[in-house]
Motif scaffolding. Structure first.
Motif, PDB file in Angstrom:
ATOM      1  N   ASN A 213      44.850  44.527  45.339  1.00 27.64           N
ATOM      2  CA  ASN A 213      44.244  43.420  44.600  1.00 27.64           C
ATOM      3  C   ASN A 213      44.823  42.061  44.935  1.00 27.64           C
ATOM      4  OD1 ASN A 213      42.551  45.168  43.310  1.00 27.64           O
ATOM      5  ND2 ASN A 213      43.629  45.141  41.351  1.00 27.64           N
ATOM      6  N   CYS A 214      46.123  41.980  45.051  1.00 30.40           N
ATOM      7  CA  CYS A 214      46.769  40.668  45.205  1.00 30.40           C
ATOM      8  C   CYS A 214      47.742  40.675  46.380  1.00 30.40           C
ATOM      9  CB  CYS A 214      47.517  40.294  43.933  1.00 30.40           C
ATOM     10  SG  CYS A 214      46.434  40.149  42.505  1.00 30.40           S
ATOM     11  N   PRO A 215      47.235  40.717  47.584  1.00 31.19           N
ATOM     12  CA  PRO A 215      48.106  40.766  48.758  1.00 31.19           C
ATOM     13  C   PRO A 215      48.818  39.451  49.015  1.00 31.19           C
ATOM     14  CG  PRO A 215      45.829  40.539  49.435  1.00 31.19           C
ATOM     15  CD  PRO A 215      45.807  40.752  47.948  1.00 31.19           C
ATOM     16  N   ASP A 216      49.985  39.564  49.574  1.00 35.29           N
ATOM     17  CA  ASP A 216      50.768  38.394  49.987  1.00 35.29           C
ATOM     18  C   ASP A 216      50.494  38.177  51.470  1.00 35.29           C
ATOM     19  OD1 ASP A 216      52.556  36.343  50.247  1.00 35.29           O
ATOM     20  OD2 ASP A 216      54.342  37.615  50.200  1.00 35.29           O
ATOM     21  N   ILE A 217      49.376  37.587  51.774  1.00 35.55           N
ATOM     22  CA  ILE A 217      48.901  37.506  53.150  1.00 35.55           C
ATOM     23  C   ILE A 217      49.626  36.418  53.934  1.00 35.55           C
ATOM     24  CG2 ILE A 217      47.009  35.939  52.520  1.00 35.55           C
ATOM     25  CD1 ILE A 217      45.325  37.264  54.704  1.00 35.55           C
ATOM     26  N   ASN A 218      49.951  36.729  55.181  1.00 35.71           N
ATOM     27  CA  ASN A 218      50.512  35.702  56.060  1.00 35.71           C
ATOM     28  C   ASN A 218      50.007  35.836  57.500  1.00 35.71           C
ATOM     29  OD1 ASN A 218      51.992  38.005  56.737  1.00 35.71           O
ATOM     30  ND2 ASN A 218      53.919  36.872  57.022  1.00 35.71           N
ATOM     31  N   LEU A 219      48.899  36.571  57.679  1.00 36.87           N
ATOM     32  CA  LEU A 219      48.284  36.685  58.996  1.00 36.87           C
ATOM     33  C   LEU A 219      47.129  35.694  59.107  1.00 36.87           C
ATOM     34  CD1 LEU A 219      47.787  37.963  61.761  1.00 36.87           C
ATOM     35  CD2 LEU A 219      46.450  39.753  60.605  1.00 36.87           C
TER      36      LEU A 219
ATOM     37  N   ASP B  76      43.795  33.442  50.995  1.00 37.65           N
ATOM     38  CA  ASP B  76      44.956  32.573  50.785  1.00 37.65           C
ATOM     39  C   ASP B  76      44.742  31.546  49.676  1.00 37.65           C
ATOM     40  OD1 ASP B  76      42.980  31.396  52.388  1.00 37.65           O
ATOM     41  OD2 ASP B  76      44.388  29.984  53.266  1.00 37.65           O
ATOM     42  N   VAL B  77      43.579  31.521  49.047  1.00 37.40           N
ATOM     43  CA  VAL B  77      43.319  30.497  48.029  1.00 37.40           C
ATOM     44  C   VAL B  77      42.918  31.111  46.690  1.00 37.40           C
ATOM     45  CG1 VAL B  77      42.744  28.652  49.650  1.00 37.40           C
ATOM     46  CG2 VAL B  77      40.940  30.210  48.874  1.00 37.40           C
ATOM     47  N   GLY B  78      43.245  32.371  46.488  1.00 43.67           N
ATOM     48  CA  GLY B  78      42.936  33.023  45.228  1.00 43.67           C
ATOM     49  C   GLY B  78      44.031  32.802  44.199  1.00 43.67           C
ATOM     50  N   ASP B  79      43.805  33.354  43.020  1.00 40.35           N
ATOM     51  CA  ASP B  79      44.777  33.296  41.931  1.00 40.35           C
ATOM     52  C   ASP B  79      44.756  34.664  41.262  1.00 40.35           C
ATOM     53  OD1 ASP B  79      46.217  32.967  39.590  1.00 40.35           O
ATOM     54  OD2 ASP B  79      45.408  30.983  39.158  1.00 40.35           O
ATOM     55  N   CYS B  80      45.832  35.419  41.423  1.00 40.02           N
ATOM     56  CA  CYS B  80      45.859  36.779  40.905  1.00 40.02           C
ATOM     57  C   CYS B  80      45.688  36.839  39.395  1.00 40.02           C
ATOM     58  CB  CYS B  80      47.170  37.455  41.302  1.00 40.02           C
ATOM     59  SG  CYS B  80      47.261  37.864  43.058  1.00 40.02           S
ATOM     60  N   GLU B  81      45.948  35.726  38.713  1.00 44.50           N
ATOM     61  CA  GLU B  81      45.842  35.694  37.255  1.00 44.50           C
ATOM     62  C   GLU B  81      44.516  35.115  36.776  1.00 44.50           C
ATOM     63  OE1 GLU B  81      48.159  37.127  35.530  1.00 44.50           O
ATOM     64  OE2 GLU B  81      49.423  37.451  37.298  1.00 44.50           O
ATOM     65  N   ASP B  82      43.686  34.658  37.709  1.00 48.18           N
ATOM     66  CA  ASP B  82      42.446  33.988  37.315  1.00 48.18           C
ATOM     67  C   ASP B  82      41.329  34.379  38.282  1.00 48.18           C
ATOM     68  OD1 ASP B  82      40.439  32.339  36.426  1.00 48.18           O
ATOM     69  OD2 ASP B  82      41.633  30.494  36.463  1.00 48.18           O
ATOM     70  N   ILE B  83      40.288  34.992  37.758  1.00 45.30           N
ATOM     71  CA  ILE B  83      39.170  35.392  38.608  1.00 45.30           C
ATOM     72  C   ILE B  83      38.383  34.177  39.101  1.00 45.30           C
ATOM     73  CG2 ILE B  83      37.412  35.629  36.797  1.00 45.30           C
ATOM     74  CD1 ILE B  83      36.583  38.280  38.192  1.00 45.30           C
TER      75      ILE B  83
ATOM     76  N   LEU C 158      35.289  37.598  48.470  1.00 44.82           N
ATOM     77  CA  LEU C 158      35.994  37.403  47.214  1.00 44.82           C
ATOM     78  C   LEU C 158      37.489  37.182  47.411  1.00 44.82           C
ATOM     79  CD1 LEU C 158      34.296  39.983  44.836  1.00 44.82           C
ATOM     80  CD2 LEU C 158      33.655  37.622  45.343  1.00 44.82           C
ATOM     81  N   ALA C 159      38.040  36.323  46.562  1.00 44.04           N
ATOM     82  CA  ALA C 159      39.466  35.993  46.608  1.00 44.04           C
ATOM     83  C   ALA C 159      40.275  37.053  45.856  1.00 44.04           C
ATOM     84  CB  ALA C 159      39.695  34.624  45.983  1.00 44.04           C
ATOM     85  N   PRO C 160      41.589  37.122  46.084  1.00 45.91           N
ATOM     86  CA  PRO C 160      42.444  38.075  45.377  1.00 45.91           C
ATOM     87  C   PRO C 160      42.424  37.853  43.868  1.00 45.91           C
ATOM     88  CG  PRO C 160      43.580  37.167  47.277  1.00 45.91           C
ATOM     89  CD  PRO C 160      42.329  36.365  47.111  1.00 45.91           C
ATOM     90  N   PHE C 161      42.508  38.959  43.130  1.00 41.02           N
ATOM     91  CA  PHE C 161      42.557  38.904  41.664  1.00 41.02           C
ATOM     92  C   PHE C 161      42.978  40.260  41.135  1.00 41.02           C
ATOM     93  CE2 PHE C 161      40.220  39.662  37.603  1.00 41.02           C
ATOM     94  CZ  PHE C 161      40.995  38.828  36.819  1.00 41.02           C
TER      95      PHE C 161
END
Length: 494
Positions: free
Chosen positions: A464-470, A354-361, A319-322
């Motif tokens: 829920n909404c990490p700022d991933i850069n690894l 890296d392709v999620g949208d924290c404002e949209d599931i 699952l993507a971030p949300f």
């Protein structure tokens, strides 16, 4: 006297009409019939034995002619009128025709042999091209007509005989209403394999995993009993009501009810030979993540048993971030998906941090998701070892005084995008986590914090909404993980 004659004539007319209706009904029931999946434009799995099946009169003989075979095949319907025939397929190609001859004749045309994949899950698999960031594809003139798409229409009744839907050739008119993830997955396969691709989309938004497994699986494990108990209680409560409002949904026709979608959207298709499965689901089970650790693998095993393919490739999306519920809930469902990857064979997981949208599931970028799934299939199923597919996955840890060294399973070196590594936290035996400094050393990462003198645990992207850069050098983001097994927020929730 005249009245009696008129009454007799009316009875006679009714009698003859009744006989006529019965004859018509008998004739209709005597005709050879095919399931919805066996129609024009379909793709059959190449170089294998595929099933062709349908219905006819009891004991009726059905002749089947496949234009790629030299000889016809014959099969006799059983006492209930069911028949099934296995035929051999050759290398990818077409178009071919298949004729079915009994008391009537059906000819299925524009049939191709290629690669067939079953695509399932909830709303993020169901999400169409027209709703995604790829909506402009509907205006493209370069669509591949050798991609064939079958949408299983959503239903609300319990039927194990057939589904509703039809095969569609990929074109500007059909593509908009098809699953975006499934399409991009199939598009990449068609480019790399250069064969026709058949995609069967059987998905339904908002549905939990238990809707997609058989009742026998749920009954066989004590940890799944609460699911059946809730269902039985909902039946009792529904039937007790003398009147129902629009909000009252009969559990017997509720897509979220256990095993209903397995019965109606999977079981009728089990005869159809597929190469593998792609899956995007989990949001509806997020609040029961610890149960999902067992339920999701049980689903995969169930489908392998039912499709009668013990090593059926099963590739799914983490699952993507949300935003939404407490961070632990979202993190724990991703962890359950990671555990499934670590415990079952012939599975693969596309990481989408890296392709999620924290404002949209329902994040709009479904192209990246489909492509990542295709890379797993190309490498794992089709043997293209030059195609990289693996995200960095946690593979162990070692305490080093005031630091912890993290080991990864990764195809290439780790890299940090846009500055120092973020989203690492570290804790001592008090189980209090602090933001940590993380340094890359090849395929390992060393984590520390001045606030934790004797660290024992590390967590990564545990929110829920990490700022991933690894990432690794292949461009794949790392999966969230934790090194501890401390009690989770959804533990014990069934």
């Amino acid at each position: 006297m005249i009245l009696n004659i008129k009454m007799k004539m009316r009875k006679m007319r009714f009698f003859y009409v009744l006989i006529f209706v019965q004859l018509i009904g008998f004739r209709a029931s005597a005709e050879v019939k095919l399931p919805a999946i066996i129609t024009n434009h379909m793709v059959l799995q190449q170089q294998s034995k595929v099933a062709l099946w349908g219905w006819a009169s009891p004991d009726e003989q059905v002749e089947v002619n496949c234009s790629w075979l030299k000889e016809s095949r014959r099969v006799k319907a059983d006492q209930n009128g069911n028949w099934k025939l296995n035929v051999e397929t050759i290398k990818a190609g077409g178009p071919y025709t298949i004729s079915f001859i009994g008391k009537n004749k059906i000819e299925v045309s524009d049939v191709y042999l290629g690669e067939v994949w079953f695509c399932s899950g909830q709303s993020n698999m169901q999400m169409t091209i027209s709703r995604s960031s790829s909506a402009d594809l509907a205006n493209s003139k370069d669509l591949n007509p050798l991609i064939r798409m079958f949408n299983v229409r959503n239903i609300t009744f319990d039927s194990t005989d057939d589904v509703r839907g039809k095969w569609a050739v990929c074109n500007a008119q059909s593509i908009g209403n098809f699953s975006a993830v499934a399409y991009h997955f199939g598009l990449e396969l068609s480019k790399k394999l250069n064969v026709p691709i058949g995609l069967i989309n059987s998905s339904w938004g908002g549905t939990p995993a238990e809707s997609w497994v058989s009742k026998e699986v749920l009954e066989a494990d004590e940890s799944f009993r609460p699911i059946l108990t809730r269902y039985n209680n909902s039946l009792i409560n529904y039937d007790k009501k003398t009147t129902h409002t629009a909000k009252d949904i009969d559990p017997r026709i509720n897509a979220k009810s256990p095993n209903l979608l397995f019965n109606t959207m999977v079981k009728p298709l089990l005869n159809y030979k597929v190469k593998g499965v792609i899956w995007y689901q989990g949001e509806a089970n997020a609040a029961r993540a610890y149960q999902y650790r067992k339920l999701f693998p049980a689903l995969i095993r169930n489908w392998r048993d039912e499709f009668r393919i013990g090593n059926l490739p099963f590739y799914y999306v983490q699952l993507a971030p949300f935003k939404g519920a407490k961070p632990e809930i979202k993190a724990e469902i991703k962890e359950a998906q990671l555990i499934t990857l670590q415990t079952l064979d012939y599975v693969g997981m596309a990481v989408t941090m890296d392709v999620g949208d924290c404002e949209d599931i329902h994040p709009k970028d479904k192209e990246t998701v489909g492509i990542r799934l295709s890379k797993i299939a190309l490498n794992r199923t089709y043997g293209d070892k030059k195609t990289a597919y693996l995200s960095p996955l946690y593979d162990g840890m070692k305490e080093e005084k005031n630091k912890i060294r993290i080991y990864f399973n990764t195809e290439s070196r780790l890299i940090s995008k846009n500055g120092d590594l973020r989203e690492f936290t570290i804790a001592g035996e008090d189980q209090v986590f602090y933001p940590a400094i993380a340094k890359i050393e090849g395929k390992e990462i060393v984590v520390s914090s001045e606030k934790v003198k004797k660290p024992v645990a590390v967590r990564f992207c545990w929110n829920n909404c990490p700022d991933i850069n690894l990432f690794n050098e292949g461009g794949f983001p790392a999966s969230p993980f934790r090194t501890d097994n401390w009690k989770g927020i959804t533990e014990g929730i069934n």
